[in-house]
Design a protein around this motif. Structure first.
Motif, short mmCIF file in Angstrom:
data_model
loop_
_atom_site.label_atom_id
_atom_site.label_comp_id
_atom_site.label_asym_id
_atom_site.label_seq_id
_atom_site.Cartn_x
_atom_site.Cartn_y
_atom_site.Cartn_z
N LEU A 130 20.73 -131.34 -35.26
CA LEU A 130 20.68 -132.40 -34.25
C LEU A 130 21.02 -131.86 -32.86
O LEU A 130 20.36 -132.20 -31.87
N VAL A 131 22.02 -130.97 -32.79
CA VAL A 131 22.40 -130.36 -31.51
C VAL A 131 21.26 -129.50 -30.98
O VAL A 131 20.93 -129.55 -29.78
N ILE A 132 20.64 -128.72 -31.87
CA ILE A 132 19.51 -127.88 -31.45
C ILE A 132 18.38 -128.75 -30.90
O ILE A 132 17.79 -128.44 -29.86
N TYR A 133 18.10 -129.86 -31.59
CA TYR A 133 17.02 -130.74 -31.13
C TYR A 133 17.35 -131.35 -29.76
O TYR A 133 16.46 -131.48 -28.90
N MET A 134 18.61 -131.72 -29.55
CA MET A 134 19.01 -132.25 -28.24
C MET A 134 18.78 -131.22 -27.13
O MET A 134 18.30 -131.55 -26.04
N GLY A 135 19.12 -129.95 -27.43
CA GLY A 135 18.89 -128.89 -26.45
C GLY A 135 17.41 -128.70 -26.15
O GLY A 135 17.02 -128.54 -24.99
N VAL A 136 16.60 -128.73 -27.20
CA VAL A 136 15.14 -128.58 -27.03
C VAL A 136 14.60 -129.69 -26.13
O VAL A 136 13.81 -129.44 -25.21
N GLU A 137 15.03 -130.92 -26.39
CA GLU A 137 14.52 -132.05 -25.60
C GLU A 137 14.99 -131.99 -24.14
O GLU A 137 14.22 -132.30 -23.23
N LEU A 138 16.24 -131.59 -23.91
CA LEU A 138 16.74 -131.49 -22.55
C LEU A 138 15.95 -130.43 -21.77
O LEU A 138 15.58 -130.64 -20.61
N LEU A 139 15.67 -129.31 -22.41
CA LEU A 139 14.88 -128.26 -21.76
C LEU A 139 13.45 -128.72 -21.49
O LEU A 139 12.94 -128.56 -20.37
N THR A 140 12.81 -129.31 -22.49
CA THR A 140 11.40 -129.67 -22.32
C THR A 140 11.21 -130.83 -21.33
O THR A 140 10.28 -130.79 -20.52
N LEU A 141 12.10 -131.81 -21.35
CA LEU A 141 11.98 -132.92 -20.39
C LEU A 141 12.16 -132.43 -18.96
O LEU A 141 11.45 -132.87 -18.04
N SER A 142 13.10 -131.51 -18.76
CA SER A 142 13.29 -130.93 -17.42
C SER A 142 12.05 -130.12 -17.03
O SER A 142 11.62 -130.15 -15.87
N SER A 143 11.47 -129.41 -18.00
CA SER A 143 10.29 -128.59 -17.73
C SER A 143 9.08 -129.45 -17.36
O SER A 143 8.31 -129.10 -16.46
N TYR A 144 8.90 -130.59 -18.06
CA TYR A 144 7.79 -131.50 -17.71
C TYR A 144 7.89 -131.92 -16.25
O TYR A 144 6.90 -131.92 -15.52
N ALA A 145 9.10 -132.29 -15.83
CA ALA A 145 9.30 -132.75 -14.45
C ALA A 145 9.06 -131.62 -13.45
O ALA A 145 8.49 -131.83 -12.38
#
Length: 495
Positions: A130-145
């Protein structure tokens, strides 16, 4: 109640989170269009975090925090330190480019870069799915922006949409794989999953089914075939400064997550995931190199070359366990870690030159834009040549030693199939040398298409000089970095 040890383990993450919020508020009072004050505060924050991570890594300690959901170990701390340094270099190279294109109207670029780095930190430290997935989403959402930051540029918006759609698909793969593993083992903690899988009481078919989706999600983050389709379009469509943010530091985080999940959590399934990685590596080496030959856009060429380089990283990853024996694991995984660090170092310098040649209203993206660069600026042509030689694996560049280390690990793992794969990898490297040397030929032997000397701000010139020098120095003297990687992997495997 949170214990003191848990807080110590995540001090760098807390600093990034706090300063990301502070910089967002502080930037509201900054009037300069170049955002100098915001830039300085961001760089100071990153410098402090990098120093803190290096000090953590030098202690050699492993700390499990927040009920074993987070781990702070030597491998993770060094990767976080290198990721922070890579982000600092990216901002140094990218700021003049962003200022010329009115991308610094607000401080979003700096704030999003900090939050994307925070996402990488969470990924690297994650000891729980779950922690790994949270990190992945934080990185990818920032990257999209970040990809869509140039709001008036059609290509950037299109690239952001493609990235978002395909990224959501990859997140779905990853989540489905996690849910299957959770359903089979009853835990999201990597150590508990390892114990449950080792017990042999779970149906092998269920575990492999979940593993397939996990590997697919990881393959997207690494950008390997057949989950590579986003890389060329996003690399080409993004503002070049953002392309470097996506193509540099995140590769370190993707490598760390791959090690955490496959090596630390699913070692008993190594026979299965090693076969998957072998197929992904073969496809990536072939398609990445052959597709790159046809490209005239240098960002797109480097995107396909990235795919082939990640194939080499996977070769190291699949060489660790032989017939269930982990004797060669340390050398294999450390060669992959060395490779990904050397790749990021080379990518920073190559995109630094591309950013340098870009002018207001002109993107230096075509290979033909590099024509006669040696006549205009012998120094920057030399730096770019060093990068291309390193990417091609030509001695004495660091890229040569990185390829050699991975191939040694592959051959040491034994077996006719592994030897055949090593020969195939060398052949694909020869194919890759063609399109890298083609750019060198254009820089040194073609007539320049525009006149005028290439100039750079002092900090860009200084950092680019050090970046280029490191490619040569670490190629001649790779022992220190290789020993660091070997020590980090050994400590990770034994903790």
């Amino acid at each position: 109640m949170i214990d003191k040890l848990s807080l110590i383990a995540v001090y760098p993450e807390l600093i990034l989170l706090l300063m990301g919020c502070v910089i967002a508020l502080f930037d509201l009072s900054v009037k300069s269009r170049s955002r100098t004050a915001t830039y300085v505060v961001t760089m100071l924050t990153l410098a402090v975090v990098a120093a803190l991570q290096a000090s953590y890594a030098s202690t050699g300690q492993t700390i499990y925090a927040f009920g074993h959901m987070v781990v702070s170990d030597v491998m993770g701390n060094w990767l976080k330190c290198f990721a922070t340094l890579a982000m600092m270099v990216t901002l140094v190279y990218g700021r003049p480019y962003a200022a010329d294109r009115d991308m610094l109207r607000g401080g979003e670029m700096f704030v999003l870069s900090i939050f994307s780095l925070l996402g990488m930190f969470v990924m690297i430290s994650g000891n729980n799915f779950l922690v790994i997935y949270m990190g992945v989403e934080l990185l990818t959402l920032s990257s999209y922006a970040l990809v869509a930051l140039r709001r008036d540029h059609t290509q950037s918006i299109e690239a952001a949409m493609k990235y978002f759609v395909l990224g959501a698909l990859a997140s779905g793969f990853l989540l489905y794989g996690i849910s299957m593993i959770y359903g089979a083992t009853g835990s999201l903690d990597l150590q508990e999953v390892l114990k449950a899988v080792t017990s042999g009481q779970i149906k092998h078919q269920v575990l492999v089914f979940g593993l397939v989706f996990l590997v697919a999600g990881l393959a997207f983050k690494l950008g390997v075939v057949p989950f590579h389709m986003w890389i060329p379009d996003v690399y080409q469509g993004s503002p070049t400064a953002v392309t470097l943010m996506i193509g540099g530091a995140p590769k370190l985080a993707a490598f760390a997550v791959t090690v955490r999940i496959l090596v630390e959590g699913l070692t008993p399934l190594a026979f299965d995931w090693q076969q998957m990685l072998m197929l992904l590596a073969i496809a990536s080496l072939a398609i990445g190199n052959f597709a790159a030959i046809a490209q005239t856009n240098i960002k797109r060429m480097l995107a396909f070359s990235t795919i082939s380089h990640m194939g080499f990283v996977l070769i190291g990853m699949m060489s660790g366990l032989v017939n269930g024996h982990a004797g060669a694991a340390g050398g294999a995984y450390s060669s992959s870690m060395f490779y990904v660090i050397s790749y990021v170092l080379t990518t920073l310098a190559s995109f630094g030159v591309i950013l340098l040649l870009a002018r207001n209203g002109f993107e230096s993206e075509e290979i033909s834009d590099f024509a006669g660069l040696n006549q205009r600026s012998p120094f920057y042509a030399g730096v770019m040549a060093l990068c291309l030689f390193s990417l091609a694996g030509i001695p004495p560049m660091i890229g040569f030693y990185a390829k050699l280390a991975v191939l040694q690990a592959l051959i040491a793992s034994g077996g006719t199939l592994h030897l055949a794969l090593a020969v195939f990898a060398v052949m694909m490297s020869l194919v890759g040398a063609f399109y890298y040397l083609r750019v060198v030929k254009v820089m040194y032997f073609d007539a320049p298409t525009c006149s005028g000397e290439v100039t750079a701000p002092f900090e860009v010139h200084a950092v680019l000089s050090m970046n280029g020098a490191l490619l040569l120095v670490l190629g001649l003297l790779p022992g220190g970095l290789m020993a660091l990687c070997a020590s980090a992997i050994k400590q990770m495997l034994t903790s």
